[in-house]
Design a protein around this motif. Structure first.
Motif, short mmCIF file in Angstrom:
data_model
loop_
_atom_site.label_atom_id
_atom_site.label_comp_id
_atom_site.label_asym_id
_atom_site.label_seq_id
_atom_site.Cartn_x
_atom_site.Cartn_y
_atom_site.Cartn_z
N ALA A 286 17.05 -2.94 -3.93
CA ALA A 286 15.87 -3.77 -3.73
C ALA A 286 15.94 -4.92 -4.72
CB ALA A 286 14.60 -2.96 -3.93
N VAL A 287 15.93 -6.15 -4.21
CA VAL A 287 16.02 -7.33 -5.06
C VAL A 287 14.67 -8.04 -5.00
CG1 VAL A 287 17.22 -9.49 -5.50
CG2 VAL A 287 18.48 -7.54 -4.59
N LEU A 288 14.04 -8.20 -6.17
CA LEU A 288 12.75 -8.86 -6.24
C LEU A 288 12.93 -10.35 -6.48
CD1 LEU A 288 12.09 -5.78 -7.18
CD2 LEU A 288 9.91 -6.81 -7.72
N THR A 289 12.15 -11.14 -5.76
CA THR A 289 12.23 -12.59 -5.87
C THR A 289 10.83 -13.17 -5.97
OG1 THR A 289 12.11 -12.95 -3.48
CG2 THR A 289 14.30 -12.67 -4.43
N GLU A 290 10.78 -14.41 -6.41
CA GLU A 290 9.54 -15.17 -6.37
C GLU A 290 9.73 -16.22 -5.29
OE1 GLU A 290 7.07 -18.24 -9.15
OE2 GLU A 290 7.93 -16.46 -10.11
N TYR A 291 8.78 -16.30 -4.39
CA TYR A 291 8.92 -17.16 -3.22
C TYR A 291 7.95 -18.33 -3.23
CZ TYR A 291 4.70 -14.87 -1.61
OH TYR A 291 3.42 -14.41 -1.52
N ARG A 292 7.22 -18.53 -4.29
CA ARG A 292 6.19 -19.58 -4.36
C ARG A 292 6.79 -20.94 -4.02
NH1 ARG A 292 3.33 -19.86 -9.96
NH2 ARG A 292 3.56 -17.66 -9.54
N GLY A 293 6.19 -21.62 -3.06
CA GLY A 293 6.65 -22.95 -2.67
C GLY A 293 7.54 -22.98 -1.44
N GLY B 221 3.78 -12.94 -11.10
CA GLY B 221 3.63 -13.94 -10.06
C GLY B 221 3.82 -13.35 -8.68
N PRO B 222 3.79 -14.18 -7.65
CA PRO B 222 3.95 -13.67 -6.29
C PRO B 222 5.36 -13.11 -6.09
CG PRO B 222 3.91 -16.07 -6.29
CD PRO B 222 3.61 -15.63 -7.69
N SER B 223 5.41 -11.96 -5.44
CA SER B 223 6.70 -11.27 -5.29
C SER B 223 7.06 -11.02 -3.84
CB SER B 223 6.67 -9.93 -6.03
OG SER B 223 6.47 -10.10 -7.40
N ALA B 224 8.34 -11.03 -3.60
CA ALA B 224 8.88 -10.62 -2.32
C ALA B 224 10.10 -9.76 -2.63
CB ALA B 224 9.27 -11.83 -1.47
N ILE B 225 10.38 -8.81 -1.77
CA ILE B 225 11.48 -7.89 -2.01
C ILE B 225 12.43 -7.91 -0.83
CG2 ILE B 225 12.14 -5.50 -2.48
CD1 ILE B 225 9.39 -5.01 -3.58
N ALA B 226 13.72 -7.97 -1.15
CA ALA B 226 14.75 -7.81 -0.13
C ALA B 226 15.26 -6.37 -0.25
CB ALA B 226 15.89 -8.79 -0.35
#
Length: 175
Positions: A23-30, A76-81
């Motif tokens: 699971a890779v966490l990213t910030e997707y803001r913008g 901050g806002p998070s998204a997970i792959a």
């Protein structure tokens, strides 16, 4: 008491954490919706990119036994792959997409139960695919077998040449 929709979301995220290879966490803001759609396509069939609520994801990670590995990544806002299959392929997809779309920031993740920083995931993305690595290993093994065969073949032929040289020397001395 927890609302049923939130409890279901936590249960689904917990299952994703447990069943995925990484699971890779990213910030997707913008990122726009079109860019997120493009990112989902670039990850391929082995990864599922989800925008998640940090609170629910922390609970799910705790229930999956991964709280320590991901506790510092929920800023901050998070998204997970969630990756089901080749982790290197998904890491390459995220790295390449973040190069062309600067709002996507890789925070880190968990791969096979091990905590990974953003730099570790970038290094992982620099690896060659599993198939290429396996073919290189097979080639190296084949080369070593060829070298071993040459050594084993050289020993008897050197012994025969040595015996012939000794016989020639005896013949010279006798003559």
């Amino acid at each position: 008491m927890a609302r049923p929709d939130k409890a279901a979301a936590v249960a689904e995220l917990t299952d994703e954490f447990r069943e995925s290879n990484g699971a890779v966490l990213t910030e997707y803001r913008g990122l726009s919706v079109a860019q997120l759609t493009e990112l989902r396509r670039s990850l391929g069939q082995n990864a599922r990119f989800r925008i998640v609520k940090n609170t629910l994801t922390k609970i799910a990670a705790n229930q999956a036994g991964l709280e320590e590995q991901v506790k510092d990544l929920f800023e901050g806002p998070s998204a997970i792959a969630f990756v089901h299959g080749d982790v290197v392929e998904a890491a390459k997809g995220l790295r390449d997409f973040s190069k062309s779309n600067s709002p996507l920031v890789i925070k880190g993740g968990v791969i096979d139960g091990k905590s990974m920083s953003a730099e570790d995931i970038t290094k992982l993305a620099d690896l060659e695919s599993r198939e290429v690595l396996l073919s290189k290993m097979a080639g190296a093994l084949k080369a070593k077998q060829g070298q071993a065969a040459a050594v084993f073949q050289a020993l008897p032929s050197k012994t025969v040449r040595l015996a012939q040289a000794l016989a020639d020397k005896r013949n010279e001395e006798a003559a």
